[in-house]
Design a protein around this motif. Structure first.
Motif, PDB file in Angstrom:
ATOM      1  N   LYS A  47     110.242   6.971   1.962  1.00  0.00           N
ATOM      2  CA  LYS A  47     111.331   7.114   0.991  1.00  0.00           C
ATOM      3  C   LYS A  47     111.755   5.746   0.461  1.00  0.00           C
ATOM      4  O   LYS A  47     112.040   5.587  -0.734  1.00  0.00           O
ATOM      5  N   ALA A  48     111.789   4.744   1.339  1.00  0.00           N
ATOM      6  CA  ALA A  48     112.165   3.391   0.914  1.00  0.00           C
ATOM      7  C   ALA A  48     111.134   2.826  -0.052  1.00  0.00           C
ATOM      8  O   ALA A  48     111.487   2.204  -1.066  1.00  0.00           O
ATOM      9  N   GLU A  49     109.848   3.027   0.252  1.00  0.00           N
ATOM     10  CA  GLU A  49     108.790   2.527  -0.628  1.00  0.00           C
ATOM     11  C   GLU A  49     108.861   3.199  -1.999  1.00  0.00           C
ATOM     12  O   GLU A  49     108.723   2.537  -3.033  1.00  0.00           O
ATOM     13  N   ASP A  50     109.093   4.515  -1.998  1.00  0.00           N
ATOM     14  CA  ASP A  50     109.194   5.237  -3.271  1.00  0.00           C
ATOM     15  C   ASP A  50     110.433   4.807  -4.058  1.00  0.00           C
ATOM     16  O   ASP A  50     110.387   4.656  -5.287  1.00  0.00           O
ATOM     17  N   MET A  51     111.535   4.615  -3.354  1.00  0.00           N
ATOM     18  CA  MET A  51     112.794   4.270  -4.015  1.00  0.00           C
ATOM     19  C   MET A  51     112.701   2.936  -4.749  1.00  0.00           C
ATOM     20  O   MET A  51     113.213   2.793  -5.879  1.00  0.00           O
ATOM     21  N   PHE A  52     112.024   1.962  -4.126  1.00  0.00           N
ATOM     22  CA  PHE A  52     111.941   0.635  -4.723  1.00  0.00           C
ATOM     23  C   PHE A  52     110.622   0.416  -5.476  1.00  0.00           C
ATOM     24  O   PHE A  52     110.389  -0.675  -6.003  1.00  0.00           O
ATOM     25  N   GLY A  53     109.769   1.444  -5.542  1.00  0.00           N
ATOM     26  CA  GLY A  53     108.566   1.378  -6.360  1.00  0.00           C
ATOM     27  C   GLY A  53     107.414   0.589  -5.771  1.00  0.00           C
ATOM     28  O   GLY A  53     106.582   0.067  -6.509  1.00  0.00           O
ATOM     29  N   TYR A  54     107.331   0.509  -4.440  1.00  0.00           N
ATOM     30  CA  TYR A  54     106.270  -0.255  -3.800  1.00  0.00           C
ATOM     31  C   TYR A  54     105.237   0.677  -3.155  1.00  0.00           C
ATOM     32  O   TYR A  54     105.570   1.795  -2.732  1.00  0.00           O
ATOM     33  N   ALA A  55     103.998   0.186  -3.072  1.00  0.00           N
ATOM     34  CA  ALA A  55     102.941   0.936  -2.399  1.00  0.00           C
ATOM     35  C   ALA A  55     103.108   0.788  -0.892  1.00  0.00           C
ATOM     36  O   ALA A  55     103.876  -0.041  -0.405  1.00  0.00           O
ATOM     37  N   LYS A  56     102.371   1.600  -0.162  1.00  0.00           N
ATOM     38  CA  LYS A  56     102.469   1.598   1.302  1.00  0.00           C
ATOM     39  C   LYS A  56     102.129   0.211   1.849  1.00  0.00           C
ATOM     40  O   LYS A  56     101.096  -0.364   1.545  1.00  0.00           O
ATOM     41  N   GLY A  57     103.038  -0.315   2.659  1.00  0.00           N
ATOM     42  CA  GLY A  57     102.817  -1.606   3.304  1.00  0.00           C
ATOM     43  C   GLY A  57     103.288  -2.809   2.512  1.00  0.00           C
ATOM     44  O   GLY A  57     103.373  -3.917   3.059  1.00  0.00           O
TER      45      GLY A  57
END
Length: 245
Positions: A116-126
């Motif tokens: 959810k944090a990665e999606d919220m800030f627009g970053y890929a996994k890792g």
């Protein structure tokens, strides 16, 4: 004993002469602790115990602990399987949590985040790992000290969005030291809904005020000529009228 294990055989041969000649009991105990404690024989596990005799000889006691070791290995395997299952369950719970979850160390570096944090800030996994929290969340009121009542997130694409954040202290996590767990929620929709409600409330209040003003003005406009009509009617009804009147 150790014909099939050269390392144990070397240890055994190097310690035994010193052990048999040693007279100090404490030193003997230390040397005994260095001797191999187990050997393998035809899929059997034998436990070795050593005891010094009065005639300066060494007695060895072999105990078959194969079944115990198998049961211990089976129990360990079951525990590891349960641990993996529990970790997988917790990982799913964290990844599918409704809020963005992050763990930061005492330097403000991200050491963990959920999907959810990665999606919220627009970053890929890792990609968020080792990012600074201050690069992702900031306060418009104070750049150095975050005001938790007025926080904004910074998306990878460059735009900003309002967020709310809660923090809780985590105990010492091994080499990472003290950490903090952070829960973040995007309140863009909530703010839009709140703004819409405030706008609707203001419109309703304006409409109510206009209605009150209208009724007040109409009451005044109607009451003034009616007073004259009622007064003239009263005079007409309570006096003798001439033919012309």
């Amino acid at each position: 004993f150790f014909y099939d294990d050269s390392e144990k055989a070397i240890v055994f041969r190097s310690i035994i002469p010193s052990l048999l000649m040693e007279e100090n009991s404490a030193t003997r105990e230390n040397l005994l602790s260095l001797l191999p404690s187990e050997i393998q024989r035809n899929e059997m596990t034998l436990k070795i115990e050593y005891k010094m005799l009065d005639n300066n000889k060494l007695m060895t006691i072999l105990t078959n602990v194969t079944q115990e070791r198998r049961m211990a290995a089976l129990l360990l395997e079951m525990q590891q399987a349960n641990l993996k299952e529990t970790e997988a369950l917790y990982q799913r719970i964290i990844n599918f949590a409704p809020d963005a979850l992050m763990v930061i160390n005492h330097n403000g570096d991200l050491v963990f985040c959920n999907r959810k944090a990665e999606d919220m800030f627009g970053y890929a996994k890792g990609e968020l790992k080792n990012q600074k929290l201050t690069d992702l969340i900031f306060s418009e009121d104070d750049a150095d000290n975050m005001n938790l009542d007025n926080l904004h997130g910074r998306h990878k694409a460059g735009y900003q969005f309002p967020v709310v954040m809660d923090l809780s202290h985590l105990p010492d996590l091994g080499e990472r030291g003290d950490c903090a767990c952070i829960s973040i929620r995007d309140i863009t929709v909530l703010k839009q809904e709140k703004a819409a409600i405030m706008a609707a409330k203001e419109m309703a209040e304006n409409a109510s005020r206009m209605k009150s003003d209208f009724l007040s003005n109409m009451s005044h406009e109607i009451r003034t000529p009616m007073n004259a009509i009622i007064g003239m009617s009263h005079l007409a009804m309570n006096s003798d009228l001439t033919v012309r009147q």
